[in-house]
Design a protein around this motif. Structure first.
Motif, PDB file in Angstrom:
ATOM      1  N   TYR A  98     -31.231   0.279  18.734  1.00  0.00           N
ATOM      2  CA  TYR A  98     -31.368   1.523  17.976  1.00  0.00           C
ATOM      3  C   TYR A  98     -30.041   2.283  17.951  1.00  0.00           C
ATOM      4  N   ASN A 141     -27.918   3.828  14.685  1.00  0.00           N
ATOM      5  CA  ASN A 141     -28.439   5.153  14.344  1.00  0.00           C
ATOM      6  C   ASN A 141     -27.745   6.327  15.023  1.00  0.00           C
ATOM      7  N   THR A 142     -26.682   6.094  15.751  1.00  0.00           N
ATOM      8  CA  THR A 142     -26.026   7.202  16.440  1.00  0.00           C
ATOM      9  C   THR A 142     -24.525   7.193  16.180  1.00  0.00           C
TER      10      THR A 142
END
Length: 254
Positions: free
Chosen positions: A59, A63-64
């Motif tokens: 993730y 997504n960061t």
């Protein structure tokens, strides 16, 4: 510092080390076995931890961005049934690999370490996951009573990756400045320096290693050195010269 391995090689190493972990778990007579190197954990807890980490970082890389708040984990628990757990572990690794392939080596993301010697990139995350799986495979083998020496290539990189990712910080060292040399027989030498500027490391040439006069020095195989850094074997299992208290201070973060 990931220049010693290409990104495809890192992904292959993630895959291979994860497969070794699954094999160690699958061979265990019981998932309720205690893991001596992870006090309070069973083998199931260890498997759940590694699979959660794979999904967590899958993730993160997509997504960061650097500077984001630490993402929360989804809290999904791995199944306890033997065949389902092994499948879950394989799926977790594939999620991580798919995310890393999509992100590529240079995409930046959140990470818990300081970006001094180990950047906040897909390549650095892949390298970190190689050694998470490497060390936890040893843990799983230990739980079954069959610990094996770490593979040489991964063990050497585990030493330097630990120094780069875990040890390189700007937090001031609260004691007198010191140097710790790590000598892995036939594999290389590194120096960790701690002072008011924090902690950093350098590779030592053979000549520098022979002539160095550090505060303390440790000698062992690459496997032993990596396991010592991760506190999987006792400090007195390797030969140490100089200030014996320095290693304990380093392990305690000062």
């Amino acid at each position: 510092m990931t220049e010693q391995f290409s990104f495809p090689t890192l992904l292959q190493m993630v895959d291979e080390r994860s497969a070794a972990f699954r094999a160690a778990v699958a061979a265990a007579p019981s998932f309720d076995a205690d893991v001596p190197s992870c006090p309070g954990w069973t083998l199931y807890d260890l498997a759940n931890h590694l699979s959660e980490g794979d999904r967590f970082w899958a993730y993160i890389v997509l997504n960061t961005a650097p500077g984001d708040e630490r993402p929360s984990k989804d809290g999904l628990a791995a199944p306890r049934e033997r065949e389902a757990l092994i499948t879950w572990l394989a799926d977790s690794t594939e999620q991580l690999l798919a995310a890393l392939r999509e992100a590529g080596p240079d995409r930046t993301c959140w990470a818990w370490w300081e970006p001094l010697a180990s950047p906040h990139t897909g390549a650095a995350v892949a390298r970190r996951r190689v050694h998470e799986s490497l060390i936890h495979t040893y843990d799983a083998q230990l739980a079954s009573g069959t610990p094996q020496e770490l593979p040489a290539t991964e063990a050497v990189d585990a030493i330097e990756e630990f120094l780069a990712t875990v040890c390189t910080v700007t937090v001031p060292w609260p004691h007198e400045p010191a140097t710790m040399d790590y000598h892995a027989a036939g594999a290389g030498s590194w120096r960790q320096t701690v002072d008011a500027a924090g902690s950093r490391f350098t590779r030592l040439t053979a000549a520098e290693a022979a002539e160095s006069k550090p505060t303390a020095a440790i000698h062992g195989t690459a496997s032993e050195m990596a396991l010592l850094m991760y506190m999987r074997i006792p400090n007195d299992s390797l030969r140490m010269e100089g200030d014996a208290d320095l290693l304990q201070q380093l392990q305690n973060g000062g």
